[in-house]
Design a protein around this motif. Structure first.
Motif, PDB file in Angstrom:
ATOM      1  N   SER A  31      41.063  36.411  39.444  1.00  0.00           N
ATOM      2  CA  SER A  31      42.327  37.020  39.855  1.00  0.00           C
ATOM      3  C   SER A  31      43.053  37.708  38.719  1.00  0.00           C
ATOM      4  O   SER A  31      43.924  38.557  38.950  1.00  0.00           O
ATOM      5  N   MET A  32      42.724  37.366  37.476  1.00  0.00           N
ATOM      6  CA  MET A  32      43.412  37.940  36.323  1.00  0.00           C
ATOM      7  C   MET A  32      42.504  38.797  35.451  1.00  0.00           C
ATOM      8  O   MET A  32      42.829  39.081  34.298  1.00  0.00           O
ATOM      9  N   SER A  33      41.371  39.206  35.996  1.00  0.00           N
ATOM     10  CA  SER A  33      40.433  40.027  35.237  1.00  0.00           C
ATOM     11  C   SER A  33      40.476  41.472  35.713  1.00  0.00           C
ATOM     12  O   SER A  33      40.984  41.777  36.796  1.00  0.00           O
ATOM     13  N   SER A  34      39.920  42.350  34.886  1.00  0.00           N
ATOM     14  CA  SER A  34      39.919  43.773  35.219  1.00  0.00           C
ATOM     15  C   SER A  34      38.872  44.080  36.277  1.00  0.00           C
ATOM     16  O   SER A  34      37.935  43.298  36.504  1.00  0.00           O
ATOM     17  N   THR A  35      39.027  45.223  36.918  1.00  0.00           N
ATOM     18  CA  THR A  35      38.074  45.643  37.938  1.00  0.00           C
ATOM     19  C   THR A  35      36.673  45.787  37.358  1.00  0.00           C
ATOM     20  O   THR A  35      35.689  45.388  37.979  1.00  0.00           O
ATOM     21  N   ARG A  36      36.581  46.355  36.163  1.00  0.00           N
ATOM     22  CA  ARG A  36      35.276  46.559  35.534  1.00  0.00           C
ATOM     23  C   ARG A  36      34.569  45.236  35.296  1.00  0.00           C
ATOM     24  O   ARG A  36      33.369  45.099  35.572  1.00  0.00           O
ATOM     25  N   ALA A  37      35.313  44.237  34.799  1.00  0.00           N
ATOM     26  CA  ALA A  37      34.704  42.940  34.502  1.00  0.00           C
ATOM     27  C   ALA A  37      34.257  42.233  35.775  1.00  0.00           C
ATOM     28  O   ALA A  37      33.188  41.607  35.808  1.00  0.00           O
ATOM     29  N   ILE A  38      35.056  42.340  36.828  1.00  0.00           N
ATOM     30  CA  ILE A  38      34.689  41.696  38.094  1.00  0.00           C
ATOM     31  C   ILE A  38      33.451  42.360  38.682  1.00  0.00           C
ATOM     32  O   ILE A  38      32.519  41.695  39.131  1.00  0.00           O
ATOM     33  N   THR A  39      33.441  43.688  38.689  1.00  0.00           N
ATOM     34  CA  THR A  39      32.311  44.431  39.250  1.00  0.00           C
ATOM     35  C   THR A  39      31.033  44.172  38.467  1.00  0.00           C
ATOM     36  O   THR A  39      29.950  44.055  39.048  1.00  0.00           O
ATOM     37  N   ALA A  40      31.160  44.042  37.154  1.00  0.00           N
ATOM     38  CA  ALA A  40      29.988  43.801  36.313  1.00  0.00           C
ATOM     39  C   ALA A  40      29.533  42.353  36.339  1.00  0.00           C
ATOM     40  O   ALA A  40      28.486  42.025  35.775  1.00  0.00           O
ATOM     41  N   PHE A  44      33.612  34.398  34.285  1.00  0.00           N
ATOM     42  CA  PHE A  44      33.049  33.068  34.525  1.00  0.00           C
ATOM     43  C   PHE A  44      34.146  32.009  34.503  1.00  0.00           C
ATOM     44  O   PHE A  44      34.627  31.579  35.548  1.00  0.00           O
ATOM     45  N   MET A  45      34.578  31.592  33.323  1.00  0.00           N
ATOM     46  CA  MET A  45      35.563  30.521  33.215  1.00  0.00           C
ATOM     47  C   MET A  45      36.904  30.985  32.664  1.00  0.00           C
ATOM     48  O   MET A  45      37.847  30.200  32.619  1.00  0.00           O
ATOM     49  N   TRP A  46      37.005  32.216  32.228  1.00  0.00           N
ATOM     50  CA  TRP A  46      38.274  32.716  31.696  1.00  0.00           C
ATOM     51  C   TRP A  46      38.389  34.198  32.013  1.00  0.00           C
ATOM     52  O   TRP A  46      37.391  34.890  32.215  1.00  0.00           O
ATOM     53  N   PRO A  47      39.618  34.725  32.085  1.00  0.00           N
ATOM     54  CA  PRO A  47      39.818  36.139  32.431  1.00  0.00           C
ATOM     55  C   PRO A  47      39.198  37.073  31.397  1.00  0.00           C
ATOM     56  O   PRO A  47      39.248  36.810  30.197  1.00  0.00           O
ATOM     57  N   ILE A  48      38.610  38.155  31.865  1.00  0.00           N
ATOM     58  CA  ILE A  48      38.068  39.206  31.011  1.00  0.00           C
ATOM     59  C   ILE A  48      38.941  40.451  31.172  1.00  0.00           C
ATOM     60  O   ILE A  48      39.178  40.893  32.290  1.00  0.00           O
ATOM     61  N   VAL A 246      41.717  48.062  42.124  1.00  0.00           N
ATOM     62  CA  VAL A 246      41.461  46.630  42.152  1.00  0.00           C
ATOM     63  C   VAL A 246      40.395  46.348  43.194  1.00  0.00           C
ATOM     64  O   VAL A 246      40.299  47.048  44.202  1.00  0.00           O
ATOM     65  N   THR A 247      39.598  45.334  42.970  1.00  0.00           N
ATOM     66  CA  THR A 247      38.477  45.033  43.853  1.00  0.00           C
ATOM     67  C   THR A 247      38.899  44.082  44.967  1.00  0.00           C
ATOM     68  O   THR A 247      39.863  43.328  44.818  1.00  0.00           O
ATOM     69  N   PRO A 248      38.173  44.087  46.089  1.00  0.00           N
ATOM     70  CA  PRO A 248      38.459  43.091  47.143  1.00  0.00           C
ATOM     71  C   PRO A 248      38.341  41.665  46.634  1.00  0.00           C
ATOM     72  O   PRO A 248      39.103  40.796  47.050  1.00  0.00           O
ATOM     73  N   GLU A 249      37.375  41.408  45.727  1.00  0.00           N
ATOM     74  CA  GLU A 249      37.227  40.062  45.170  1.00  0.00           C
ATOM     75  C   GLU A 249      38.479  39.637  44.414  1.00  0.00           C
ATOM     76  O   GLU A 249      38.909  38.480  44.495  1.00  0.00           O
ATOM     77  N   GLY A 250      39.073  40.562  43.654  1.00  0.00           N
ATOM     78  CA  GLY A 250      40.297  40.247  42.925  1.00  0.00           C
ATOM     79  C   GLY A 250      41.462  39.979  43.851  1.00  0.00           C
ATOM     80  O   GLY A 250      42.250  39.046  43.629  1.00  0.00           O
TER      81      GLY A 250
END
Length: 285
Positions: A31-40, A44-48, A246-250
């Motif tokens: 929920s606190m990571s960037s779109t690029r990090a989520i898509t890639a 895992f255990m901490w926001p990117i 923002v991604t649907p996952e986020g």
């Protein structure tokens, strides 16, 4: 041998903690990571690449805040009504001198085994004109039979001398209940309050069946809509050239976090009474 067993227990405890906390920590990180990090798939255990675009997107139109307000109203009023009627039922039924006590307990026990079903319940609620009001949620669920039996068992374990001495001094049944019984019943009251509150906070099906207005929907129904029906408009955060995808996952992860944080904040205040209340209410003597 004892030392090996101890390390095994520690390892098992650590494994259980990891399996329990990992889903929450992972969703929080997503929920606190960037779109690029989520898509890639890097989260895992901490926001990117930390950002709050998903939260600002969710709260932008105010619908989540309205849904949270509705859920707080449903939870607070529903829990208060539940506790009131559970106490009113459990206290007299804990007295062996109550006439017809066994028949009443048997009738309540039957309701735990058999249910009328969704359609008969809906017809009753509809005939009472309660559809699209919160009373359609509160009235059919005023008492949980299981919770009532738990509290009844707890009250049966209290010394009868307390009530006898108070009655000799002229105290009425209501005075005994309010000034003696309830102050001594804080553990079971806290446990049942938590049970009821979590049930109301997570209520979904009855809201979906009985509530028609979108401005009265609960947080869990809104969360369902967020998870299942993420619209293209929700995938943009910001305005003009500063828009961020923002991604649907986020979006889904942020919605889940917003839904569970209030309960996580309340639980620590009731935890010290929780286990004691359940044990004392479940085991007589």
């Amino acid at each position: 041998m004892v030392k090996t067993s101890r390390w095994f227990n520690y390892g098992l405890l650590a494994l259980c903690a990891y399996l329990t906390l990992f889903p929450f920590v992972n969703i929080f990180a997503v929920s606190m990571s960037s779109t690029r990090a989520i898509t890639a798939g890097e989260v895992f255990m901490w926001p990117i690449e930390f950002n709050l675009a998903t939260y600002s997107n969710l709260l932008r139109d105010g619908q989540m805040l309205v849904a949270m307000k509705n859920t707080i109203i449903i939870t607070v009023v529903g829990t208060a009504l539940n506790m009131l009627f559970t106490i009113m039922a459990a206290y007299p039924l804990s007295k062996s001198r109550l006439k017809g006590r066994n028949m009443i307990l048997m009738a309540i026990l039957v309701t735990m085994l058999f249910s009328g079903g969704i359609i008969p319940n809906f017809l009753v609620v509809s005939s009472l004109g309660l559809v699209n009001t919160y009373w359609s949620l509160w009235l059919p669920a005023l008492i949980s039979a299981y919770n009532m039996f738990v509290m009844k068992s707890f009250l049966e374990g209290m010394p009868e001398e307390l009530e006898e001495s108070a009655s000799i001094d002229g105290a009425s049944e209501l005075t005994i209940l309010m000034k003696i019984i309830l102050p001594l019943s804080k553990p079971v009251l806290a446990a049942l309050t938590l049970f009821y509150a979590i049930g109301w906070w997570n209520s979904y099906m009855n809201v979906l069946i009985y509530i028609r207005s979108t401005d009265k929907m609960s947080l869990m129904v809104k969360l369902y809509q967020m998870v299942q029906l993420v619209s293209p408009e929700m995938l943009m955060s910001g305005e003009g050239v500063t828009q961020t995808m923002v991604t649907p996952e986020g979006i889904r992860a942020a919605a889940v976090i917003l839904a569970i944080i209030p309960i996580l904040c309340i639980y620590p205040f009731l935890q010290k009474h929780f286990i004691k209340g359940v044990l004392l209410g479940s085991v007589k003597g």
